[in-house]
Design an enzyme around this catalytic site. Structure first.
Site, PDB file in Angstrom:
ATOM      1  N   LYS A   1      41.514  38.248  31.084  1.00 53.10           N
ATOM      2  CA  LYS A   1      40.879  37.417  30.872  1.00 53.10           C
ATOM      3  C   LYS A   1      40.362  37.145  29.138  1.00 53.10           C
ATOM      4  O   LYS A   1      40.855  36.230  28.918  1.00 53.10           O
ATOM      5  CB  LYS A   1      40.435  36.573  31.787  1.00 53.10           C
ATOM      6  CG  LYS A   1      40.572  36.237  33.123  1.00 53.10           C
ATOM      7  CD  LYS A   1      41.365  35.082  33.325  1.00 53.10           C
ATOM      8  CE  LYS A   1      42.061  33.675  34.171  1.00 53.10           C
ATOM      9  NZ  LYS A   1      42.817  34.651  35.075  1.00 53.10           N
TER      10      LYS A   1
ATOM     11  N   LYS B   1      55.196  43.404  36.666  1.00 47.67           N
ATOM     12  CA  LYS B   1      54.875  43.866  37.618  1.00 47.67           C
ATOM     13  C   LYS B   1      55.437  41.925  38.763  1.00 47.67           C
ATOM     14  O   LYS B   1      55.145  41.036  37.893  1.00 47.67           O
ATOM     15  CB  LYS B   1      52.998  43.464  37.754  1.00 47.67           C
ATOM     16  CG  LYS B   1      52.750  43.724  39.450  1.00 47.67           C
ATOM     17  CD  LYS B   1      51.439  43.730  39.534  1.00 47.67           C
ATOM     18  CE  LYS B   1      50.875  42.371  40.049  1.00 47.67           C
ATOM     19  NZ  LYS B   1      49.512  42.315  40.165  1.00 47.67           N
TER      20      LYS B   1
ATOM     21  N   LYS C   1      53.671  35.943  41.023  1.00 48.18           N
ATOM     22  CA  LYS C   1      54.231  34.315  41.601  1.00 48.18           C
ATOM     23  C   LYS C   1      54.001  33.752  39.566  1.00 48.18           C
ATOM     24  O   LYS C   1      54.738  33.256  39.870  1.00 48.18           O
ATOM     25  CB  LYS C   1      53.366  33.686  42.424  1.00 48.18           C
ATOM     26  CG  LYS C   1      53.489  32.527  42.639  1.00 48.18           C
ATOM     27  CD  LYS C   1      53.912  32.671  44.415  1.00 48.18           C
ATOM     28  CE  LYS C   1      55.288  31.113  44.043  1.00 48.18           C
ATOM     29  NZ  LYS C   1      55.951  31.586  45.196  1.00 48.18           N
TER      30      LYS C   1
HETATM   31  P1  TYM Z   1      46.835  39.440  45.767  1.00 46.31           P
HETATM   32  O1  TYM Z   1      46.674  38.508  46.822  1.00 46.31           O
HETATM   33  O2  TYM Z   1      47.328  39.767  44.145  1.00 46.31           O
HETATM   34  O3  TYM Z   1      47.766  40.849  46.580  1.00 46.31           O
HETATM   35  C1  TYM Z   1      48.061  40.688  47.758  1.00 46.31           C
HETATM   36  C2  TYM Z   1      48.476  42.483  48.047  1.00 46.31           C
HETATM   37  O4  TYM Z   1      49.349  42.917  47.695  1.00 46.31           O
HETATM   38  C3  TYM Z   1      49.526  43.937  46.453  1.00 46.31           C
HETATM   39  N1  TYM Z   1      50.123  43.503  45.426  1.00 46.31           N
HETATM   40  C4  TYM Z   1      51.322  44.217  45.043  1.00 46.31           C
HETATM   41  N2  TYM Z   1      51.404  45.272  44.707  1.00 46.31           N
HETATM   42  C5  TYM Z   1      52.559  45.689  44.689  1.00 46.31           C
HETATM   43  N3  TYM Z   1      53.460  45.489  43.978  1.00 46.31           N
HETATM   44  C6  TYM Z   1      53.726  44.071  42.836  1.00 46.31           C
HETATM   45  N4  TYM Z   1      54.172  44.040  42.748  1.00 46.31           N
HETATM   46  C7  TYM Z   1      52.007  43.306  43.470  1.00 46.31           C
HETATM   47  N5  TYM Z   1      51.480  41.996  44.154  1.00 46.31           N
HETATM   48  C8  TYM Z   1      50.536  42.148  44.769  1.00 46.31           C
HETATM   49  C9  TYM Z   1      48.131  44.236  45.943  1.00 46.31           C
HETATM   50  O5  TYM Z   1      47.824  44.343  45.228  1.00 46.31           O
HETATM   51  C10 TYM Z   1      47.325  43.492  47.032  1.00 46.31           C
HETATM   52  O6  TYM Z   1      47.111  44.283  47.861  1.00 46.31           O
HETATM   53  N6  TYM Z   1      41.776  40.658  45.521  1.00 46.31           N
HETATM   54  C11 TYM Z   1      43.095  40.146  46.773  1.00 46.31           C
HETATM   55  C12 TYM Z   1      42.591  40.124  48.065  1.00 46.31           C
HETATM   56  C13 TYM Z   1      41.870  40.817  48.283  1.00 46.31           C
HETATM   57  C14 TYM Z   1      41.048  41.839  49.428  1.00 46.31           C
HETATM   58  C15 TYM Z   1      40.064  41.932  50.154  1.00 46.31           C
HETATM   59  C16 TYM Z   1      42.402  43.427  49.032  1.00 46.31           C
HETATM   60  C17 TYM Z   1      40.114  40.348  48.661  1.00 46.31           C
HETATM   61  N7  TYM Z   1      39.686  40.777  49.666  1.00 46.31           N
HETATM   62  C18 TYM Z   1      39.776  42.768  50.530  1.00 46.31           C
HETATM   63  C19 TYM Z   1      41.428  44.007  49.497  1.00 46.31           C
HETATM   64  C20 TYM Z   1      40.783  44.294  50.840  1.00 46.31           C
HETATM   65  C21 TYM Z   1      43.464  40.334  45.602  1.00 46.31           C
HETATM   66  O7  TYM Z   1      44.069  39.410  45.203  1.00 46.31           O
HETATM   67  O8  TYM Z   1      44.942  40.364  46.029  1.00 46.31           O
END
Ligand code: TYM
Length: 339
Positions: A114, A198, A201
């Site tokens: 950011k 990657k 969205k």
């Molecule tokens: P988030 O919501 O961005 O994504 C959710 C999960 O999907 C995985 N992911 C991907 N993996 C591989 N390739 C991609 N293109 C891709 N896009 C998304 C992310 O690595 C994630 O595992 N901060 C976290 C959410 C969260 C969380 C937690 C996860 C909050 N508390 C506790 C684990 C444990 C997040 O924003 O993920």
């Protein structure tokens, strides 16, 4: 005793899931439910760092809940809950704030990225800076053995381990076991339909799971293949070709091998291969897409699932918080507090 896993997804974007989320997180999670006790959370408090509009947050959260439940199907061995239904997450965050050095957070990718995007410190809210601590709380409250995530979240799990160690050391109490990230190499980063970045969205390079057939067909048709190939008869390349990359996950192996051979020889068009990808996606996600429609027309059922999940999650999180309160000294001989 069965080992425990915890995962979370943030209702960012519009709350819908794409195949990157599915391959990177949800698929492993479903696989692990066979042998582990699982906690899966809709991380709506995390979304507040960027979404500050009432309707948007609430609609996104609902959408994500339905998407996740539809993908999961069978909920035995899963505690499915919404983060904001369990107030212990914010409570633990405050306590962990006090043992976390700012330097550790300044090294976090999300914050550093950011800052590089022409933003000044005045444009970055404290929630975003603090985000890894909320995520550490999400994880540590449930004492999981494994945290299945994509590679983009690996650093957050490492920060969580660091914070857990600091807590145990500072308060001379073994409250938190150190969780391990679970990141299978082949799905650590699912690249987007542009083949460059990657799947995400916000970059518009996704293939959706629950959108209309027309939208998904368009997304598949716009997927990056082999730019050196002009005619169907030109020999094609498989390396870096996103349609084949996705087919390795979603197609039938024998058929995919045959298509690869034809493609390399210049005996099949891009459109034919893309049509096969589209059909495979529709077939694989048909049961989930049906469940999604059923859930949409049954809000009472969704409500019950969330209520049950919240009660179970609060039970586990509350027990951990009692240990935390005791360790830090938020207790005395006149104390009457219990969860
Ligand atoms: P988030 O919501 O961005 O994504 C959710 C999960 O999907 C995985 N992911 C991907 N993996 C591989 N390739 C991609 N293109 C891709 N896009 C998304 C992310 O690595 C994630 O595992 N901060 C976290 C959410 C969260 C969380 C937690 C996860 C909050 N508390 C506790 C684990 C444990 C997040 O924003 O993920």
């Amino acid at each position: 005793m069965r080992k425990r896993i915890l995962a979370g997804i943030t209702p960012s974007g519009d709350g819908t899931l794409h195949i990157g989320n599915y391959l990177g997180a949800v698929r492993q999670f479903i696989e692990l439910t066979k042998s582990h006790d699982c906690f899966l959370m809709v991380a709506d408090l995390h979304a507040l760092t960027t979404i500050q509009e009432r309707e948007t947050l609430s609609n996104n959260t609902e959408t994500l809940i339905l998407n996740e439940l539809a993908l999961l199907g069978d909920l035995s061995h899963i505690v499915f809950f919404r983060q904001s239904d369990v107030p212990m997450h914010t409570e633990l965050t405050w306590i962990l704030n006090n043992i976390t050095p700012m330097g550790l957070l300044k090294r976090a990718h999300a914050y550093k990225d950011k800052l590089q995007k022409d933003m000044t410190l005045d444009d970055i809210n404290l929630g975003l800076f603090n985000y890894p601590i909320l995520m550490a709380s999400d994880i540590l409250l449930y004492k999981p053995d494994l945290v299945p995530v994509g590679r983009d979240q690996k650093q957050h799990v490492e920060i969580t381990r660091d914070i857990a160690e600091r807590f145990n050391k500072t308060f001379k109490a073994k409250v938190f076991p150190l969780p391990d990230p679970f990141i299978p190499e082949e799905v650590a980063v699912i690249m987007g339909t542009d083949g460059k970045r990657k799947m995400s969205k916000s970059l518009g390079n996704i293939i959706s799971i629950f959108e209309s057939e027309e939208t998904i067909r368009k997304q598949v048709m716009s997927t990056y293949t082999d730019p050196t190939r002009i005619h169907k008869t030109d020999p094609g390349h498989i390396e870096g070709n996103m349609v084949f990359r996705y087919l390795d996950f979603f197609g039938e192996k024998g058929k995919v091998d045959q298509l690869k051979k034809l493609y390399i020889e210049g005996n099949i068009s891009d459109i034919e291969v893309k049509n096969y990808l589209y059909d495979s996606l529709m077939k694989i996600f048909a049961p989930a897409r049906k469940r999604y429609q059923d859930l949409r027309s049954n809000p009472q059922k969704v409500r019950e699932i969330l209520e049950t999940g919240a009660v179970k999650a609060r039970g586990v999180a509350g027990a951990t918080m009692m240990e935390v309160r005791d360790a830090v000294g938020l207790t005395n001989s006149y104390s009457f507090f219990s969860y």
